[in-house]
Design a protein around this motif. Structure first.
Motif, PDB file in Angstrom:
ATOM      1  N   ILE A   1       0.857  -1.183   0.000  1.00 33.80           N
ATOM      2  CA  ILE A   1       0.000   0.000   0.000  1.00 33.80           C
ATOM      3  C   ILE A   1       0.890   1.229   0.000  1.00 33.80           C
ATOM      4  O   ILE A   1       1.460   1.609   1.044  1.00 33.80           O
ATOM      5  N   LYS A   2       1.059   1.843  -1.149  1.00 33.39           N
ATOM      6  CA  LYS A   2       1.859   3.047  -1.304  1.00 33.39           C
ATOM      7  C   LYS A   2       1.279   3.869  -2.451  1.00 33.39           C
ATOM      8  O   LYS A   2       0.637   3.315  -3.348  1.00 33.39           O
ATOM      9  N   PRO A   3       1.520   5.162  -2.476  1.00 35.20           N
ATOM     10  CA  PRO A   3       1.121   5.956  -3.642  1.00 35.20           C
ATOM     11  C   PRO A   3       1.864   5.460  -4.886  1.00 35.20           C
ATOM     12  O   PRO A   3       3.051   5.101  -4.819  1.00 35.20           O
ATOM     13  N   VAL A   4       1.162   5.440  -6.017  1.00 33.22           N
ATOM     14  CA  VAL A   4       1.757   5.001  -7.278  1.00 33.22           C
ATOM     15  C   VAL A   4       1.602   6.127  -8.298  1.00 33.22           C
ATOM     16  O   VAL A   4       0.498   6.634  -8.524  1.00 33.22           O
ATOM     17  N   LEU A   5       2.711   6.533  -8.911  1.00 30.06           N
ATOM     18  CA  LEU A   5       2.715   7.590  -9.907  1.00 30.06           C
ATOM     19  C   LEU A   5       3.235   7.054 -11.233  1.00 30.06           C
ATOM     20  O   LEU A   5       4.016   6.107 -11.265  1.00 30.06           O
ATOM     21  N   THR A   6       2.798   7.682 -12.319  1.00 33.06           N
ATOM     22  CA  THR A   6       3.448   7.420 -13.598  1.00 33.06           C
ATOM     23  C   THR A   6       4.806   8.111 -13.594  1.00 33.06           C
ATOM     24  O   THR A   6       5.095   8.958 -12.742  1.00 33.06           O
TER      25      THR A   6
END
Length: 278
Positions: A101-106
């Protein structure tokens, strides 16, 4: 080390540029190619975590293609924890879901965030995993944010240098102020509306001497279509001169050359030959 030239005069773009961290890289050639990709995108700081064959390795310089200073300034650490201890934000490239569970960015969004961090005076780094399997769960536990590249889901395989290149490109573009679209005009310039109107008036006036406007009722619509044609692109001043010359030449020898008076803008000489063409 032997067999190197001086390489490119590379240097950091700013005091808080992101650090590229290659975790357990297996091949020296991939480290060199990654440094080359970093140089393309304006990244300078390279850290290596437990390179399999030790460091330095001459083969890296062969693939670095002049990015020698990045390789010479590279630092080596035993663990990801040691390589990131002086950083304030850590990103990790992650090609596959890891039930974390972590933020995911392009990559594009991550590059913007990295730029914001640099402007705030914060140090950041990007983890890239080993060639065979990528980062493991312990590696990603050290990161604050995951970065995933939106590639073809049926084939998302990248080698190490390619993965670094994508991130370096997005970093460079996020800092670059160059417009996304431009027109190379060489020694001329984009024509003004007045110059375009002048040419259309010249064209319509000469067409009236032919049977082109034989249907008088359709003339306004046909004229508008001509105007739309030249409004779709950024026609240049030199191209208009050329078209003026063509229209005049089509009148045939011995006929009077006409030219409608221009509206706003610089008038163009319809008799100008095809000069200054490149």
């Amino acid at each position: 080390m032997t067999g190197r030239d001086g390489g490119a005069p590379l240097a950091p773009l700013g005091p808080h540029d992101p650090v590229v961290i290659l975790v357990r890289p297996q091949l020296a050639e991939n480290i060199g190619a990654a440094a080359r990709a970093m140089a393309n995108g304006g990244l300078f700081h390279l850290r290596l975590v437990a390179p399999r064959d030790g460091w330095p390795q001459e083969r890296a310089w062969r693939l670095g293609s002049g990015a020698h200073r990045i390789l010479e300034e590279a630092t080596v650490f035993n663990t990801v924890e040691e390589a990131t201890q002086d950083l304030q934000r850590v990103f990790a490239t992650c090609p596959r879901p890891r039930h974390i569970i972590k933020p995911v960015l392009t990559a594009r969004a991550a590059a913007v965030e990295l730029g914001t961090l640099a402007q705030r005076g914060l140090r950041s780094g990007i983890l890239f995993g080993p060639e065979r399997a990528g980062l493991d769960s312990e590696d990603m536990a050290r990161a604050d944010t995951l970065v995933r590249y939106p590639l073809n889901p049926a084939f998302m395989s990248l080698n190490l240098a390619q993965a670094v290149m994508v991130m370096a490109y997005e970093w460079w573009m996020a800092q670059e102020n160059q417009p996304e679209r431009d027109l190379q005009t060489h020694e001329t310039r984009v024509a003004t509306k007045g110059e375009v109107n002048n040419f259309i008036a010249h064209l319509v006036q000469d067409l009236e001497g032919t049977r082109f406007f034989r249907n008088v009722q359709k003339k306004p619509g046909m004229t508008r279509n001509l105007r739309h044609l030249f409004a779709r692109g950024e026609i240049t001043e030199q191209e208009l001169r050329t078209l003026h010359g063509i229209v005049s030449a089509l009148k045939g020898p011995g006929q009077q050359i006409s030219c409608a008076q221009p509206g706003p803008g610089t008038p163009l000489d319809p008799g100008t030959p095809l000069d200054n063409e490149s």
